[in-house]
Design an enzyme around this catalytic site. Structure first.
Site, short mmCIF file in Angstrom:
data_model
loop_
_atom_site.label_atom_id
_atom_site.label_comp_id
_atom_site.label_asym_id
_atom_site.label_seq_id
_atom_site.Cartn_x
_atom_site.Cartn_y
_atom_site.Cartn_z
N HIS A 1 103.48 32.10 56.32
CA HIS A 1 102.27 32.86 55.97
C HIS A 1 102.34 34.32 56.44
O HIS A 1 101.31 35.01 56.47
CB HIS A 1 101.03 32.19 56.58
CG HIS A 1 100.68 30.88 55.96
ND1 HIS A 1 100.19 30.78 54.67
CD2 HIS A 1 100.76 29.61 56.42
CE1 HIS A 1 99.98 29.50 54.38
NE2 HIS A 1 100.33 28.78 55.42
N HIS B 1 110.44 27.44 62.42
CA HIS B 1 109.18 27.25 61.71
C HIS B 1 109.39 26.40 60.47
O HIS B 1 109.90 26.87 59.46
CB HIS B 1 108.63 28.63 61.33
CG HIS B 1 107.21 28.61 60.90
ND1 HIS B 1 106.16 28.64 61.78
CD2 HIS B 1 106.65 28.53 59.68
CE1 HIS B 1 105.02 28.60 61.13
NE2 HIS B 1 105.29 28.53 59.84
FE LIG Z 1 100.89 27.56 60.76
FE LIG Z 2 103.65 27.90 58.63
#
Ligand SMILES: [Fe+2]
Ligand SMILES: [Fe+2]
Length: 270
Positions: free
Chosen positions: A68, A154
């Site tokens: 994001h 991530h």
């Molecule tokens: Fe997140």
């Molecule tokens: Fe994420």
């Protein structure tokens, strides 16, 4: 060094908990270096420049992002102004900002922070994270150029995170997963002194579906029919992450403890 890594800050509740609690933890736990994942700090989607400032004011030395990274459009410019913000190494060839940086901790120690995105079950196809991390680790040896090396992996899959942990064993001080918003219970020190945790969890309200107010995600699961937008849950957040003590000479982890402070989760502290 005493290092704290906190997982994805989720919306207003997460930001409030960081502002209220992190300054105290920084003092009480005598932290030398703090990393906060900020990819969901602004309305649950991305990080604005204004909210990045707030995380740094509360005591973060480095803020990492994730898939994001650029949901808040101002981050496209802001990341070029503040080199303490790290986006995934393998985000996209043309992405602004950078995926790793050598920081100087308050005690003068050099700390490398790297973030990579996984490939399993992710919405977009990202480049190979292992090759990307390899290059950075090679040029920043633990115990050499860097007194501590932190890798933020991530991704969705715990398998991919564990593989990254073992891949970095002996070369990183800490490999910690982010993105799933749920902390795992597998904090350990791998055979060559790399602290490892599959997921740091989120800094957010756990009376939710991964940080979002639960009505709409439940409706979509139960009926398959979306009706409203997702909004972050607003109850008291739990700060969730991992604490590591490292040897400044070798960069190896000596102690690792899961951290959960405030909110609904069972509490845990070093
Ligand atoms: Fe997140
Ligand atoms: Fe994420």
């Amino acid at each position: 060094m005493r290092i704290l890594f906190l997982g994805d800050v989720m919306g207003r509740a997460g930001r409030a908990a960081i502002s209220e609690t992190l300054p105290r933890l920084r003092d009480e736990w005598r932290l030398d270096f703090v990393v906060v994942n900020g990819e969901n700090a602004s309305s649950g989607m991305g990080l604005s420049g204004e909210h990045a400032k707030l995380l740094f004011e509360a005591g973060a030395d480095c803020v990492t992002l994730g898939d994001h990274a650029f949901d808040q459009k101002d981050m496209l410019q802001y990341i070029e102004q503040d080199s303490r913000i790290i986006r995934p190494l393998n985000f996209a060839k043309g992405a602004p900002g950078r995926g790793h940086r050598l920081f100087t901790a308050r005690g003068g120690q050099k700390v490398l922070v790297v973030q990579a995105l996984g490939q399993v079950f992710m919405k977009r196809a990202f480049d190979d994270p292992f090759g990307a991390v390899e290059g950075v680790l090679k040029s920043h040896p633990r115990g050499g150029l860097a007194q501590a090396v932190i890798v933020d992996m991530h991704c969705e899959a715990t398998s991919e995170k564990m593989a990254m942990g073992h891949f970095c064993n002996g070369r990183a001080s800490l490999v910690v997963g982010t993105h799933t918003h749920v902390p795992t219970g597998d904090a350990q020190i791998l055979s060559e002194g790399t602290a490892y945790l599959s997921d740091a969890g989120m800094c957010g309200d756990y009376n939710s579906v991964i940080g979002m107010e639960k009505t709409e995600p439940m409706r979509r699961f139960i009926t398959g029919m979306p009706k409203a937008r997702f909004t972050p849950a607003t109850g008291e957040a739990t700060l969730s992450g991992v604490y590591v003590e490292t040897d400044d000479r070798t960069g190896a982890a000596k102690r690792v403890v899961m951290v959960r402070q405030g909110g609904l989760l069972q509490q845990s502290a070093p």
